[in-house]
Design a protein around this motif. Structure first.
Motif, PDB file in Angstrom:
ATOM      1  N   PRO A   1       0.897  -1.181   0.089  1.00  0.00           N
ATOM      2  CA  PRO A   1      -0.017  -0.098   0.248  1.00  0.00           C
ATOM      3  C   PRO A   1       0.893   1.186   0.109  1.00  0.00           C
ATOM      4  N   SER A   2       0.137   2.466  -0.576  1.00  0.00           N
ATOM      5  CA  SER A   2       0.939   3.715  -0.305  1.00  0.00           C
ATOM      6  C   SER A   2      -0.356   4.609  -0.381  1.00  0.00           C
ATOM      7  N   MET A   3       0.163   6.002  -0.162  1.00  0.00           N
ATOM      8  CA  MET A   3      -0.790   6.887   0.148  1.00  0.00           C
ATOM      9  C   MET A   3      -0.177   8.345  -0.607  1.00  0.00           C
ATOM     10  N   ILE A   4      -0.936   8.911  -1.173  1.00  0.00           N
ATOM     11  CA  ILE A   4      -0.508  10.269  -1.248  1.00  0.00           C
ATOM     12  C   ILE A   4      -1.267  11.403  -0.610  1.00  0.00           C
ATOM     13  N   TYR A   5      -0.263  12.175   0.289  1.00  0.00           N
ATOM     14  CA  TYR A   5      -0.611  13.084   1.038  1.00  0.00           C
ATOM     15  C   TYR A   5      -0.134  14.411   0.660  1.00  0.00           C
ATOM     16  N   TYR A   6      -0.680  15.231  -0.012  1.00  0.00           N
ATOM     17  CA  TYR A   6      -2.140  15.409  -0.252  1.00  0.00           C
ATOM     18  C   TYR A   6      -2.035  15.900  -1.906  1.00  0.00           C
ATOM     19  N   ARG A   7      -3.296  15.480  -2.499  1.00  0.00           N
ATOM     20  CA  ARG A   7      -3.263  15.599  -4.089  1.00  0.00           C
ATOM     21  C   ARG A   7      -3.737  17.049  -4.368  1.00  0.00           C
ATOM     22  N   LYS A   8      -4.117  17.816  -3.464  1.00  0.00           N
ATOM     23  CA  LYS A   8      -4.454  19.117  -3.612  1.00  0.00           C
ATOM     24  C   LYS A   8      -3.968  20.082  -2.809  1.00  0.00           C
ATOM     25  N   PRO A   9      -3.429  21.337  -3.303  1.00  0.00           N
ATOM     26  CA  PRO A   9      -3.165  22.304  -2.305  1.00  0.00           C
ATOM     27  C   PRO A   9      -4.477  22.826  -1.515  1.00  0.00           C
ATOM     28  N   LEU A  10      -4.407  23.118  -0.198  1.00  0.00           N
ATOM     29  CA  LEU A  10      -5.559  23.642   0.534  1.00  0.00           C
ATOM     30  C   LEU A  10      -6.053  24.655  -0.331  1.00  0.00           C
ATOM     31  N   HIS A  11      -5.488  25.613  -0.898  1.00  0.00           N
ATOM     32  CA  HIS A  11      -6.016  26.631  -1.640  1.00  0.00           C
ATOM     33  C   HIS A  11      -6.771  26.175  -2.976  1.00  0.00           C
ATOM     34  N   GLY A  12      -6.483  24.960  -3.355  1.00  0.00           N
ATOM     35  CA  GLY A  12      -7.032  24.483  -4.623  1.00  0.00           C
ATOM     36  C   GLY A  12      -8.185  23.653  -4.412  1.00  0.00           C
ATOM     37  N   GLN A  13      -8.777  23.478  -3.158  1.00  0.00           N
ATOM     38  CA  GLN A  13     -10.129  22.942  -2.590  1.00  0.00           C
ATOM     39  C   GLN A  13     -11.156  23.604  -3.129  1.00  0.00           C
ATOM     40  N   LYS A  14     -12.051  23.087  -3.742  1.00  0.00           N
ATOM     41  CA  LYS A  14     -13.471  23.753  -4.101  1.00  0.00           C
ATOM     42  C   LYS A  14     -14.128  24.599  -3.203  1.00  0.00           C
ATOM     43  N   ALA A  15     -14.128  24.089  -1.918  1.00  0.00           N
ATOM     44  CA  ALA A  15     -14.750  25.069  -0.578  1.00  0.00           C
ATOM     45  C   ALA A  15     -14.216  26.267  -0.537  1.00  0.00           C
ATOM     46  N   PHE A  16     -12.906  26.428  -1.203  1.00  0.00           N
ATOM     47  CA  PHE A  16     -12.610  27.847  -1.036  1.00  0.00           C
ATOM     48  C   PHE A  16     -12.415  28.647  -2.174  1.00  0.00           C
ATOM     49  N   ALA A  17     -13.090  28.072  -3.476  1.00  0.00           N
ATOM     50  CA  ALA A  17     -13.011  28.583  -4.647  1.00  0.00           C
ATOM     51  C   ALA A  17     -13.855  29.904  -4.637  1.00  0.00           C
ATOM     52  N   GLY A  18     -13.267  30.974  -5.344  1.00  0.00           N
ATOM     53  CA  GLY A  18     -13.855  32.185  -5.279  1.00  0.00           C
ATOM     54  C   GLY A  18     -13.720  33.050  -4.193  1.00  0.00           C
ATOM     55  N   LEU A  19     -12.996  32.598  -2.856  1.00  0.00           N
ATOM     56  CA  LEU A  19     -12.797  33.370  -2.015  1.00  0.00           C
ATOM     57  C   LEU A  19     -11.607  33.923  -1.967  1.00  0.00           C
ATOM     58  N   LEU A  20     -10.886  34.633  -0.819  1.00  0.00           N
ATOM     59  CA  LEU A  20      -9.691  35.144  -0.845  1.00  0.00           C
ATOM     60  C   LEU A  20      -8.699  33.966  -0.547  1.00  0.00           C
ATOM     61  N   SER A  21      -9.287  33.094   0.126  1.00  0.00           N
ATOM     62  CA  SER A  21      -8.389  31.986   0.622  1.00  0.00           C
ATOM     63  C   SER A  21      -7.844  31.108  -0.581  1.00  0.00           C
ATOM     64  N   GLY A  22      -8.930  31.334  -1.650  1.00  0.00           N
ATOM     65  CA  GLY A  22      -8.598  30.226  -2.978  1.00  0.00           C
ATOM     66  C   GLY A  22      -7.573  31.196  -4.011  1.00  0.00           C
ATOM     67  N   LYS A  23      -7.051  32.162  -3.407  1.00  0.00           N
ATOM     68  CA  LYS A  23      -6.264  33.167  -4.219  1.00  0.00           C
ATOM     69  C   LYS A  23      -4.479  32.979  -3.873  1.00  0.00           C
ATOM     70  N   ALA A  24      -4.303  31.976  -3.094  1.00  0.00           N
ATOM     71  CA  ALA A  24      -3.102  31.981  -2.591  1.00  0.00           C
ATOM     72  C   ALA A  24      -2.266  31.574  -3.885  1.00  0.00           C
ATOM     73  N   VAL A  25      -0.895  31.858  -3.751  1.00  0.00           N
ATOM     74  CA  VAL A  25       0.172  31.505  -4.643  1.00  0.00           C
ATOM     75  C   VAL A  25       1.101  30.779  -3.848  1.00  0.00           C
ATOM     76  N   CYS A  26       1.210  29.486  -4.189  1.00  0.00           N
ATOM     77  CA  CYS A  26       2.106  28.338  -3.404  1.00  0.00           C
ATOM     78  C   CYS A  26       2.828  27.297  -4.448  1.00  0.00           C
ATOM     79  N   PRO A  27       3.745  27.947  -4.969  1.00  0.00           N
ATOM     80  CA  PRO A  27       4.272  27.157  -5.968  1.00  0.00           C
ATOM     81  C   PRO A  27       4.907  25.682  -5.263  1.00  0.00           C
ATOM     82  N   VAL A  28       5.446  25.787  -4.320  1.00  0.00           N
ATOM     83  CA  VAL A  28       6.349  24.699  -3.730  1.00  0.00           C
ATOM     84  C   VAL A  28       5.227  23.528  -3.404  1.00  0.00           C
TER      85      VAL A  28
END
Length: 373
Positions: free
Chosen positions: A313-340
Protein backbone atom coordinates in the motif's frame (compact mmCIF):
# COMPACT_ATOMS: atom_id res chain seq x y z
CA UNK A 1 1.87 -5.51 4.02
CA UNK A 2 0.13 -2.89 6.16
CA UNK A 3 0.51 0.86 5.69
CA UNK A 4 0.12 1.35 9.47
CA UNK A 5 0.05 -2.02 11.23
CA UNK A 6 -2.46 -1.53 14.02
CA UNK A 7 -3.28 -5.25 14.09
CA UNK A 8 0.23 -6.28 15.14
CA UNK A 9 0.36 -3.44 17.65
CA UNK A 10 -2.84 -4.70 19.28
CA UNK A 11 -1.73 -8.34 19.36
CA UNK A 12 1.58 -7.44 20.99
CA UNK A 13 -0.16 -5.47 23.74
CA UNK A 14 -3.45 -7.36 23.80
CA UNK A 15 -3.55 -8.30 27.48
CA UNK A 16 -3.01 -4.76 28.76
CA UNK A 17 -5.39 -3.15 26.26
CA UNK A 18 -8.10 -5.78 26.79
CA UNK A 19 -7.85 -5.37 30.54
CA UNK A 20 -8.21 -1.60 30.27
CA UNK A 21 -11.27 -1.92 28.05
CA UNK A 22 -12.86 -4.52 30.33
CA UNK A 23 -12.36 -2.30 33.37
CA UNK A 24 -14.36 0.45 31.65
CA UNK A 25 -17.13 -1.99 30.76
CA UNK A 26 -17.27 -3.36 34.31
CA UNK A 27 -17.35 0.10 35.89
CA UNK A 28 -20.01 1.22 33.37
CA UNK A 29 -18.84 4.85 33.39
CA UNK A 30 -18.54 5.52 29.70
CA UNK A 31 -18.24 9.32 29.67
CA UNK A 32 -15.67 11.05 31.86
CA UNK A 33 -14.43 9.46 35.05
CA UNK A 34 -11.03 8.46 36.33
CA UNK A 35 -9.50 7.21 33.02
CA UNK A 36 -10.14 10.56 31.32
CA UNK A 37 -8.72 12.52 34.26
CA UNK A 38 -5.66 10.26 34.43
CA UNK A 39 -5.04 10.44 30.69
CA UNK A 40 -5.13 14.23 30.73
CA UNK A 41 -2.59 14.26 33.56
CA UNK A 42 -0.34 11.75 31.78
CA UNK A 43 -0.47 13.65 28.49
CA UNK A 44 0.21 17.03 30.10
CA UNK A 45 3.25 15.58 31.87
CA UNK A 46 4.44 13.87 28.69
CA UNK A 47 4.46 17.01 26.52
CA UNK A 48 5.40 19.38 29.35
CA UNK A 49 2.34 21.63 29.42
CA UNK A 50 0.28 22.66 32.45
CA UNK A 51 -3.16 21.81 31.07
CA UNK A 52 -4.44 19.02 28.84
CA UNK A 53 -8.12 19.08 27.89
CA UNK A 54 -9.30 16.00 26.01
CA UNK A 55 -12.03 16.27 23.38
CA UNK A 56 -13.83 14.27 20.71
CA UNK A 57 -11.36 14.69 17.83
CA UNK A 58 -8.46 16.73 16.49
CA UNK A 59 -10.70 19.01 14.41
CA UNK A 60 -12.72 20.04 17.46
CA UNK A 61 -9.46 20.64 19.31
CA UNK A 62 -8.44 23.25 16.73
CA UNK A 63 -11.85 24.91 16.81
CA UNK A 64 -11.87 25.00 20.61
CA UNK A 65 -8.53 26.83 20.58
CA UNK A 66 -9.85 29.48 18.18
CA UNK A 67 -13.02 29.84 20.26
CA UNK A 68 -10.98 30.39 23.43
CA UNK A 69 -9.18 33.26 21.71
CA UNK A 70 -12.39 34.79 20.39
CA UNK A 71 -11.19 34.56 16.79
CA UNK A 72 -13.92 35.63 14.39
CA UNK A 73 -15.06 37.93 11.62
CA UNK A 74 -12.35 40.15 10.17
CA UNK A 75 -9.50 37.98 11.49
CA UNK A 76 -6.86 36.29 9.32
CA UNK A 77 -5.57 32.87 10.32
CA UNK A 78 -2.39 31.74 8.54
CA UNK A 79 -2.18 28.05 7.62
CA UNK A 80 0.32 25.97 5.61
CA UNK A 81 -1.10 25.19 2.18
CA UNK A 82 0.13 21.60 2.40
CA UNK A 83 -1.82 19.86 5.15
CA UNK A 84 -5.12 18.10 5.81
CA UNK A 85 -8.35 20.01 5.21
CA UNK A 86 -9.44 20.10 8.86
CA UNK A 87 -6.66 22.54 9.80
CA UNK A 88 -8.29 25.12 7.54
CA UNK A 89 -11.89 23.97 7.87
CA UNK A 90 -12.24 25.21 11.44
CA UNK A 91 -11.35 28.80 10.52
CA UNK A 92 -14.55 29.65 8.57
CA UNK A 93 -16.55 27.90 11.30
CA UNK A 94 -15.59 30.70 13.70
CA UNK A 95 -16.13 33.37 11.03
CA UNK A 96 -12.47 34.08 10.26
CA UNK A 97 -10.56 33.80 6.97
CA UNK A 98 -7.84 31.20 6.30
CA UNK A 99 -4.79 32.61 4.53
CA UNK A 100 -2.67 29.89 2.96
CA UNK A 101 1.10 29.95 3.21
CA UNK A 102 3.60 28.05 1.08
CA UNK A 103 5.80 25.40 2.67
CA UNK A 104 9.50 24.59 2.80
CA UNK A 105 10.54 22.28 -0.04
CA UNK A 106 12.68 20.08 2.23
CA UNK A 107 10.58 19.66 5.39
CA UNK A 108 7.10 20.26 3.87
CA UNK A 109 6.34 22.40 6.95
CA UNK A 110 5.29 26.05 6.85
CA UNK A 111 7.95 28.33 5.38
CA UNK A 112 8.72 31.20 7.79
CA UNK A 113 9.73 33.41 4.86
CA UNK A 114 6.45 32.74 3.06
CA UNK A 115 4.58 33.32 6.32
CA UNK A 116 6.06 36.76 6.87
CA UNK A 117 5.35 37.71 3.28
CA UNK A 118 1.71 36.59 3.67
CA UNK A 119 1.32 38.59 6.88
CA UNK A 120 2.72 41.73 5.25
CA UNK A 121 0.36 41.30 2.30
CA UNK A 122 -2.66 41.03 4.61
CA UNK A 123 -1.60 44.16 6.50
CA UNK A 124 -1.03 46.04 3.24
CA UNK A 125 -4.48 45.08 1.89
CA UNK A 126 -6.09 46.26 5.13
CA UNK A 127 -9.15 44.01 4.93
CA UNK A 128 -8.23 41.57 7.68
CA UNK A 129 -6.40 41.62 11.01
CA UNK A 130 -3.58 39.08 11.37
CA UNK A 131 -4.63 37.10 14.43
CA UNK A 132 -3.35 33.48 14.50
CA UNK A 133 -0.72 31.27 12.88
CA UNK A 134 -1.54 27.56 12.80
CA UNK A 135 1.74 25.71 12.31
CA UNK A 136 1.45 22.00 11.47
CA UNK A 137 3.97 19.33 12.52
CA UNK A 138 3.63 17.51 9.23
CA UNK A 139 4.53 13.82 8.85
CA UNK A 140 5.99 13.74 12.38
CA UNK A 141 8.52 16.59 12.35
CA UNK A 142 7.82 19.78 14.32
CA UNK A 143 7.68 23.03 12.38
CA UNK A 144 10.38 25.73 12.61
CA UNK A 145 9.02 27.24 15.80
CA UNK A 146 12.03 29.43 16.56
CA UNK A 147 11.48 31.36 13.32
CA UNK A 148 7.68 31.25 13.39
CA UNK A 149 7.54 32.47 17.01
CA UNK A 150 9.58 35.56 16.08
CA UNK A 151 7.01 36.42 13.42
CA UNK A 152 3.98 35.91 15.68
CA UNK A 153 5.56 38.07 18.37
CA UNK A 154 6.53 40.79 15.90
CA UNK A 155 3.01 41.08 14.50
CA UNK A 156 1.08 40.43 17.72
CA UNK A 157 -0.43 37.06 16.76
CA UNK A 158 -1.13 33.87 18.65
CA UNK A 159 0.63 30.65 17.73
CA UNK A 160 -1.46 27.49 17.48
CA UNK A 161 0.49 24.25 17.03
CA UNK A 162 -1.36 21.50 15.16
CA UNK A 163 0.50 18.46 16.48
CA UNK A 164 -1.86 15.83 15.07
CA UNK A 165 0.95 14.15 13.12
CA UNK A 166 3.83 15.31 15.28
CA UNK A 167 2.98 13.88 18.70
CA UNK A 168 6.16 12.41 20.26
CA UNK A 169 8.41 14.39 17.93
CA UNK A 170 10.95 16.76 19.46
CA UNK A 171 13.16 19.77 18.96
CA UNK A 172 16.12 19.16 21.24
CA UNK A 173 14.67 17.93 24.53
CA UNK A 174 11.36 19.74 24.04
CA UNK A 175 8.44 17.65 22.82
CA UNK A 176 5.94 18.46 20.10
CA UNK A 177 2.66 19.85 21.43
CA UNK A 178 4.55 22.26 23.69
CA UNK A 179 5.50 24.97 21.17
CA UNK A 180 2.24 26.87 20.72
CA UNK A 181 0.38 29.29 22.95
CA UNK A 182 -2.23 26.59 22.54
CA UNK A 183 -1.46 23.20 21.00
CA UNK A 184 -3.70 20.45 19.69
CA UNK A 185 -3.38 16.84 18.70
CA UNK A 186 -5.48 14.03 17.28
CA UNK A 187 -5.87 10.43 18.42
CA UNK A 188 -7.23 9.20 15.11
CA UNK A 189 -6.13 5.52 14.89
CA UNK A 190 -3.37 6.11 12.32
CA UNK A 191 -1.69 8.92 14.28
CA UNK A 192 1.54 8.30 16.28
CA UNK A 193 -0.64 7.97 19.39
CA UNK A 194 -3.97 6.67 18.16
CA UNK A 195 -7.05 5.29 19.90
CA UNK A 196 -9.72 2.91 18.54
CA UNK A 197 -12.02 5.61 17.26
CA UNK A 198 -11.81 9.39 17.26
CA UNK A 199 -10.24 11.56 19.91
CA UNK A 200 -8.24 14.72 20.42
CA UNK A 201 -6.68 17.01 23.01
CA UNK A 202 -5.79 20.64 23.62
CA UNK A 203 -2.72 21.75 25.59
CA UNK A 204 -1.89 25.13 27.12
CA UNK A 205 -0.11 26.73 30.06
CA UNK A 206 -2.74 29.49 30.22
CA UNK A 207 -5.27 28.95 33.04
CA UNK A 208 -8.06 31.15 31.65
CA UNK A 209 -7.91 29.62 28.17
CA UNK A 210 -7.97 26.13 29.68
CA UNK A 211 -11.12 26.92 31.65
CA UNK A 212 -12.81 28.38 28.57
CA UNK A 213 -11.98 25.26 26.55
CA UNK A 214 -13.31 23.00 29.31
CA UNK A 215 -16.53 24.99 29.21
CA UNK A 216 -16.87 25.18 25.42
CA UNK A 217 -16.34 21.45 24.95
CA UNK A 218 -19.34 20.60 27.18
CA UNK A 219 -22.12 22.85 25.87
CA UNK A 220 -20.63 26.03 27.35
CA UNK A 221 -21.04 24.73 30.91
CA UNK A 222 -20.60 26.81 34.05
CA UNK A 223 -20.76 24.98 37.38
CA UNK A 224 -22.00 21.85 35.58
CA UNK A 225 -23.46 20.77 32.25
CA UNK A 226 -26.91 22.06 33.26
CA UNK A 227 -25.54 25.54 33.97
CA UNK A 228 -24.83 26.93 30.51
CA UNK A 229 -23.02 30.27 30.51
CA UNK A 230 -21.95 30.41 26.84
CA UNK A 231 -22.70 28.72 23.52
CA UNK A 232 -20.46 25.67 23.25
CA UNK A 233 -20.34 22.27 21.62
CA UNK A 234 -20.46 18.58 22.52
CA UNK A 235 -16.86 17.34 22.28
CA UNK A 236 -15.94 14.80 24.94
CA UNK A 237 -13.41 11.99 24.73
CA UNK A 238 -15.20 8.83 25.80
CA UNK A 239 -13.82 6.78 28.68
CA UNK A 240 -13.05 3.68 26.61
CA UNK A 241 -10.72 5.64 24.32
CA UNK A 242 -9.03 7.25 27.31
CA UNK A 243 -8.33 3.83 28.85
CA UNK A 244 -6.82 2.58 25.58
CA UNK A 245 -4.64 5.69 25.21
CA UNK A 246 -3.29 5.34 28.77
CA UNK A 247 -1.93 1.92 27.85
CA UNK A 248 -0.64 2.95 24.42
CA UNK A 249 1.21 5.95 25.82
CA UNK A 250 3.33 3.54 27.89
CA UNK A 251 4.98 2.01 24.82
CA UNK A 252 4.83 5.03 22.48
CA UNK A 253 8.48 6.05 22.83
CA UNK A 254 9.66 2.54 22.01
CA UNK A 255 7.47 2.51 18.92
CA UNK A 256 8.80 5.86 17.75
CA UNK A 257 12.36 4.57 18.22
CA UNK A 258 11.57 1.67 15.87
CA UNK A 259 10.01 4.07 13.36
CA UNK A 260 13.22 6.09 13.32
CA UNK A 261 15.22 2.91 12.72
CA UNK A 262 12.93 2.04 9.81
CA UNK A 263 13.25 5.54 8.39
CA UNK A 264 17.05 5.23 8.44
CA UNK A 265 16.83 2.03 6.39
CA UNK A 266 14.46 3.65 3.90
CA UNK A 267 16.71 6.67 3.49
CA UNK A 268 19.87 4.58 3.08
CA UNK A 269 18.23 2.59 0.27
CA UNK A 270 16.45 5.47 -1.51
CA UNK A 271 18.89 8.35 -1.13
CA UNK A 272 19.84 9.57 -4.59
CA UNK A 273 16.99 7.61 -6.19
CA UNK A 274 14.14 9.84 -5.02
CA UNK A 275 14.10 12.86 -2.74
CA UNK A 276 14.01 11.42 0.78
CA UNK A 277 12.62 13.18 3.87
CA UNK A 278 14.87 15.69 5.62
CA UNK A 279 14.90 15.83 9.40
CA UNK A 280 16.53 19.06 10.54
CA UNK A 281 19.55 18.99 12.89
CA UNK A 282 18.39 18.78 16.49
CA UNK A 283 14.92 17.60 15.45
CA UNK A 284 13.40 14.17 16.12
CA UNK A 285 10.50 12.95 14.01
CA UNK A 286 7.70 10.65 15.13
CA UNK A 287 7.34 9.52 11.49
CA UNK A 288 3.59 9.67 11.09
CA UNK A 289 4.43 9.12 7.43
CA UNK A 290 7.58 8.40 5.42
CA UNK A 291 7.11 10.57 2.33
CA UNK A 292 9.37 10.65 -0.71
CA UNK A 293 9.26 12.96 -3.71
CA UNK A 294 9.72 12.02 -7.37
CA UNK A 295 11.00 14.30 -10.09
CA UNK A 296 7.82 13.93 -12.14
CA UNK A 297 4.20 13.09 -11.48
CA UNK A 298 4.36 10.26 -14.01
CA UNK A 299 7.08 8.52 -12.01
CA UNK A 300 4.93 8.64 -8.91
CA UNK A 301 1.90 7.18 -10.67
CA UNK A 302 4.05 4.34 -12.07
CA UNK A 303 5.46 3.65 -8.60
CA UNK A 304 1.95 3.42 -7.14
CA UNK A 305 1.04 0.77 -9.71
CA UNK A 306 4.25 -1.21 -9.14
CA UNK A 307 3.71 -1.16 -5.40
CA UNK A 308 0.07 -2.16 -5.75
CA UNK A 309 0.98 -5.10 -7.99
CA UNK A 310 3.33 -6.31 -5.24
CA UNK A 311 0.63 -5.98 -2.57
CA UNK A 312 2.26 -2.90 -1.05
CA UNK A 313 0.00 0.00 0.00
CA UNK A 314 0.96 3.62 -0.53
CA UNK A 315 -0.80 6.94 0.01
CA UNK A 316 -0.67 10.43 -1.44
CA UNK A 317 -0.72 13.16 1.21
CA UNK A 318 -2.05 15.41 -0.39
CA UNK A 319 -3.26 15.49 -3.99
CA UNK A 320 -4.55 19.09 -3.79
CA UNK A 321 -3.20 22.21 -2.12
CA UNK A 322 -5.67 23.66 0.35
CA UNK A 323 -6.07 26.77 -1.77
CA UNK A 324 -7.17 24.52 -4.65
CA UNK A 325 -10.00 22.88 -2.72
CA UNK A 326 -13.47 23.60 -4.11
CA UNK A 327 -14.64 24.73 -0.67
CA UNK A 328 -12.42 27.82 -0.99
CA UNK A 329 -13.13 28.55 -4.67
CA UNK A 330 -13.93 32.20 -5.33
CA UNK A 331 -12.83 33.29 -1.86
CA UNK A 332 -9.77 35.24 -0.78
CA UNK A 333 -8.39 31.95 0.56
CA UNK A 334 -8.44 30.40 -2.92
CA UNK A 335 -6.16 33.08 -4.37
CA UNK A 336 -2.99 31.94 -2.65
CA UNK A 337 0.18 31.53 -4.68
CA UNK A 338 2.06 28.50 -3.34
CA UNK A 339 4.27 26.96 -6.05
CA UNK A 340 6.25 24.70 -3.70
CA UNK A 341 3.07 23.15 -2.37
CA UNK A 342 1.75 22.58 -5.89
CA UNK A 343 4.94 20.75 -6.89
CA UNK A 344 4.88 18.57 -3.78
CA UNK A 345 1.23 17.64 -4.34
CA UNK A 346 2.11 16.41 -7.83
CA UNK A 347 5.19 14.39 -6.89
CA UNK A 348 5.04 13.13 -3.28
CA UNK A 349 4.20 9.59 -2.14
CA UNK A 350 4.00 8.13 1.37
CA UNK A 351 5.31 4.59 1.86
CA UNK A 352 4.44 2.06 4.60
CA UNK A 353 5.71 3.25 7.98
CA UNK A 354 5.08 1.76 11.41
CA UNK A 355 7.07 0.30 14.33
CA UNK A 356 6.58 -3.31 13.24
CA UNK A 357 7.91 -2.92 9.69
CA UNK A 358 10.74 -5.39 9.06
CA UNK A 359 13.95 -4.56 7.22
CA UNK A 360 13.17 -7.07 4.47
CA UNK A 361 9.78 -5.45 3.94
CA UNK A 362 11.42 -2.03 3.58
CA UNK A 363 13.84 -3.51 1.03
CA UNK A 364 10.89 -4.90 -0.92
CA UNK A 365 9.21 -1.48 -0.98
CA UNK A 366 12.40 0.23 -2.10
CA UNK A 367 12.98 -2.31 -4.88
CA UNK A 368 9.55 -1.48 -6.34
CA UNK A 369 10.20 2.26 -6.11
CA UNK A 370 13.56 1.90 -7.87
CA UNK A 371 11.97 0.14 -10.83
CA UNK A 372 10.54 3.44 -12.01
CA UNK A 373 13.72 5.50 -11.93
Amino acid sequence: MEFRDLKTQYLQHKDAIDSAMQDVACNAQFIGGEPVRRLEEDLAAYVGMKHCISCANGTDALQLALMAWGVGEGDAVFIPDFTFFSTAEVVPWVGAVPVFVDVDGDTFNMSPCALEEAVKNVIKEGRLTPKVVIAVDLFGQPADYAAIRKITEQYGMWLLEDGAQGFAGRIGDRRACSFGDITTTSFFPAKPLGCYGDGGAVFTDHDEWAELIRSYKVHGKGEDKYDNVRIGMNSRLDTLQAAILIEKLKFLDEEIKHCNEGAEIYTSLLRGIVKTPMVLPGYYSSWAQYTVQFERKEQREQAILKLKDAGIPSMIYYRKPLHGQKAFAGLLSGKAVCPVTEEICDTCLSLPMHPYLKGKEIEMVCDRVKENI
